[in-house]
Enzyme design. Structure first.
Site, PDB file in Angstrom:
ATOM      1  N   HIS A 116      -5.521  -6.609  -3.024  1.00  0.00           N
ATOM      2  CA  HIS A 116      -6.463  -6.785  -1.917  1.00  0.00           C
ATOM      3  C   HIS A 116      -6.530  -8.240  -1.459  1.00  0.00           C
ATOM      4  O   HIS A 116      -7.281  -8.561  -0.541  1.00  0.00           O
ATOM      5  CB  HIS A 116      -7.857  -6.305  -2.332  1.00  0.00           C
ATOM      6  CG  HIS A 116      -7.968  -4.818  -2.388  1.00  0.00           C
ATOM      7  ND1 HIS A 116      -9.065  -4.164  -2.915  1.00  0.00           N
ATOM      8  CD2 HIS A 116      -7.107  -3.835  -1.984  1.00  0.00           C
ATOM      9  CE1 HIS A 116      -8.880  -2.859  -2.823  1.00  0.00           C
ATOM     10  NE2 HIS A 116      -7.697  -2.631  -2.270  1.00  0.00           N
TER      11      HIS A 116
ATOM     12  N   ARG B 280       0.822  -1.212   0.000  1.00  0.00           N
ATOM     13  CA  ARG B 280       0.000   0.000   0.000  1.00  0.00           C
ATOM     14  C   ARG B 280       0.855   1.261   0.000  1.00  0.00           C
ATOM     15  O   ARG B 280       0.498   2.258  -0.642  1.00  0.00           O
ATOM     16  CB  ARG B 280      -0.934   0.017   1.222  1.00  0.00           C
ATOM     17  CG  ARG B 280      -2.062  -0.996   1.166  1.00  0.00           C
ATOM     18  CD  ARG B 280      -3.024  -0.772   2.324  1.00  0.00           C
ATOM     19  NE  ARG B 280      -3.798   0.441   2.138  1.00  0.00           N
ATOM     20  CZ  ARG B 280      -4.185   1.245   3.123  1.00  0.00           C
ATOM     21  NH1 ARG B 280      -3.837   0.985   4.382  1.00  0.00           N
ATOM     22  NH2 ARG B 280      -4.901   2.332   2.873  1.00  0.00           N
TER      23      ARG B 280
ATOM     24  N   ASN C  15      -4.855   8.218   4.136  1.00  0.00           N
ATOM     25  CA  ASN C  15      -3.592   7.579   4.519  1.00  0.00           C
ATOM     26  C   ASN C  15      -3.476   7.303   6.013  1.00  0.00           C
ATOM     27  O   ASN C  15      -2.422   6.846   6.481  1.00  0.00           O
ATOM     28  CB  ASN C  15      -2.412   8.448   4.077  1.00  0.00           C
ATOM     29  CG  ASN C  15      -2.186   8.400   2.578  1.00  0.00           C
ATOM     30  OD1 ASN C  15      -2.548   7.423   1.927  1.00  0.00           O
ATOM     31  ND2 ASN C  15      -1.600   9.451   2.029  1.00  0.00           N
TER      32      ASN C  15
END
Length: 340
Positions: free
Chosen positions: A208, A73, A105
């Site tokens: 994911h 990420r 974030n």
């Protein structure tokens, strides 16, 4: 990176069409240079650079297997704001709120792993390896599948030679980062703005397969989705009920939800089977079923893990090229969280 079963009768038609698309679009995951980037950039200036990154990442993942998703990420969130320039790592100051403090974030993690890598590299090769390159290499190593793709287990070779940016803006992060509630049109627009294709969108969504989320990130899908639907109608009803039982409060930041139940630390194509069943955790996952090409790729990857892993390497290289700083542009930060 980083959200209908009634379409199943079209599956085989779409898959046959995709074979032609894949044959034309898929490239070998080994690449040798683009826009100032090159595989093996540090071969002479810091020959142990990638080995040092690998060693620190491996140790971190051994201690905590959930470290893989945060490392992926970080690279993704970096590249979508100002390009892959390490700006996601910069700390806020009294005069500026940086990317890492933007709302999208707030759940980023593994900054300590990047700091540990940088410390070792600065000791070995001072002011040589950029923080942007550390993010790119660490992301690759987080998804490593030992022995499957090469003698050292790499899914793909990382182009290096990036330099670090000096600007980090929370406002830009809010503007440019994909949202878990994005629909397919919005996702296409966001990816296209970075020079990334529909195929890149479908493939990079496969990240994911790793990691966990928390109840607040899906609260809207489970309750009060719209004035007409209490639950996101694109989410499988039985799965939604299960998630509501686990998330009794939309403010529950303690309960961890595996993105792929029972497989959240294993990088594979299981994610796509969940998407096809309308059990993807995010609305943006289900959005992949709303376009012919991305939907076809969902069905292709759920039946061919090899294709997914091969294409993932290609798309990660594509993303790693977004608006990079090379040559005399940018800098090599001594500390990743601080501009020199």
């Amino acid at each position: 990176m980083a959200e209908c079963v009634h379409l199943l009768p079209r599956r085989w038609f779409l898959l046959s069409s995709l074979l032609l698309v894949a044959a034309a679009a898929a490239a070998a995951p080994v690449v040798h240079g683009y826009g100032g980037l090159t595989v093996g950039f540090y071969e002479k200036s810091c020959p142990e650079a990638e080995a040092i990154v690998r060693k620190v990442v491996a140790a971190a993942v051994h201690d905590d297997p959930t470290t893989t998703a945060p490392l992926l990420r970080l690279h993704f969130h970096d590249c979508f704001v100002r390009g892959c320039d390490g700006s996601v790592l910069i700390n806020s100051t009294k005069k500026n709120t940086a990317e890492k403090d933007a709302k999208p974030n707030h759940t980023l993690d593994a900054f300590d792993v990047i700091d540990a890598i940088k410390e070792k590299l600065e000791s070995k090769c001072p002011r040589t390896v950029s923080c942007a390159d550390i993010l790119a290499i660490a992301a690759r190593d987080a998804a490593v599948r030992q022995g499957q793709w090469s003698k050292d287990g790499n899914l793909y070779e990382v182009e290096t030679g990036r330099r670090d940016g000096r600007v980090s803006s929370a406002k830009e992060a809010v503007t440019y980062l994909p949202d878990s509630f994005d629909g397919i049109r919005r996702l296409i627009t966001r990816f296209a703005s970075k020079g990334l294709s529909l195929k890149d969108l479908a493939v990079l969504s496969g990240a994911h397969a790793l990691g966990n989320t928390h109840c607040p990130s899906i609260a809207k899908r489970l309750r009060n989705f719209t004035r007409h639907h209490n639950t996101d109608p694109t989410l499988d009803a039985a799965y939604a009920s299960k998630l509501r039982r686990e998330c009794r409060s939309e403010r529950d930041n303690t309960t961890q939800l595996e993105m792929v139940p029972g497989s959240s630390t294993t990088f594979d194509a299981t994610y796509y089977s969940l998407v096809a069943q309308r059990k993807g955790m995010f609305h943006s996952d289900e959005a992949l079923l709303r376009n012919d090409l991305t939907r076809g790729l969902v069905y292709q990857y759920m039946s061919s893990q090899h294709s997914f892993l091969r294409d993932f390497g290609v798309s990660m290289v594509n993303m790693g090229r977004v608006a990079v700083l090379t040559g005399t542009h940018g800098e090599i930060r001594r500390t990743c969280s601080l501009v020199n």
